[in-house]
Design an enzyme around this catalytic site. Structure first.
Site: not given
Length: 257
Positions: A141-143
């Site tokens: 989960m990361e931009w």
């Protein structure tokens, strides 16, 4: 063993929970691998942790897995899928190579914010054989500001709801509670204080995670993206496990297949 200051005082059984462990070794060793852009972590160097591993995707190219194993790599996180329609082109080759070399490994899914979580979970399940899951699967989960097709940034509550959907579906299928990988900004904006029932793999390439993610337990620390590893040409991400070698063996005994 000695628990870090951010972890509660627990009994031996709890070392298998998502708590942050610190090696009791007083001697600061040199890091076991090279780095094309090294960082001085000071006294909280990842060299204090004796168990290290890598994470890889197609960009690592051909990997000599026996050489990687000979170099002392204890585990590998391998990119499997992204969104609801992409499979890493080297996933099958990598997990078979890691398996043949006897390196415990886990597949990871790179989350895409423009596809529903259920679709992504089903895609991951469709493309990851249970035989590829030697450690718990990982949700990354990361931009991704470089994405050419998805600029969406949902609010934090929506992010957490979608994460829970993916995590629950994948856990039911594989029978393992997934590890969550995240970056500093994404964690701060969306999931700080949440998902304490899951183990965390934290990115922190400039300081110890205890400084960057205060009071947050962790099991794996990605400490460089510019590592140098025998058996791999070019840079590779390198990670440390939070505990001692004995604690690693115990962790694998509970979470490995």
């Amino acid at each position: 063993m000695m628990l870090s200051a951010c972890s509660p005082s627990t009994g031996p059984a709890d070392i298998l929970s998502p708590v942050s462990l610190t090696s009791t070794t007083s001697t600061v060793r040199a890091l076991p691998y090279g780095d094309s852009d090294p960082v001085d972590f000071g006294p909280l160097t990842p060299a204090r942790h004796p168990v290290h591993g890598i994470d890889v995707s197609k960009y690592q190219g051909a990997i000599d897995w026996p050489e990687v194993r000979k170099a002392g790599v204890a585990f590998a996180f391998i990119k499997a899928t992204e969104g609801g329609d992409r499979v890493d082109s080297r996933f099958d080759h990598y997990w078979r190579g890691a398996n043949a070399a006897g390196i415990p490994h886990a597949p990871y899914h790179f989350y895409y914010f423009c596809t529903p979580a259920e679709v992504q979970a089903r895609w991951f399940i469709r493309n990851v054989p249970k035989s590829a899951v030697k450690m718990p699967p990982v949700l990354d989960m990361e931009w991704n500001p470089a994405s050419p097709s998805c600029k969406l940034r949902p609010d934090a509550a929506t992010v957490r709801k979608e994460m829970r959907t993916w995590l629950d579906i994948v856990e039911r299928h594989f029978g393992k509670k997934a590890i969550i990988y995240t970056t500093v900004d994404f964690h701060r904006e969306n999931i700080d204080g949440h998902f304490r029932d899951h183990q965390f793999w934290l990115r922190s390439v400039a300081a110890h995670p205890g400084d960057i993610y205060p009071n947050h337990p962790w099991s794996f620390w990605q400490y460089t993206g510019t590592g140098k590893m025998p058996g791999i040409e070019g840079d590779v991400d390198i990670n440390a496990f939070a505990g001692t070698r004995a604690e690693w063996r115990e962790w694998l005994g509970k979470h490995g297949s």
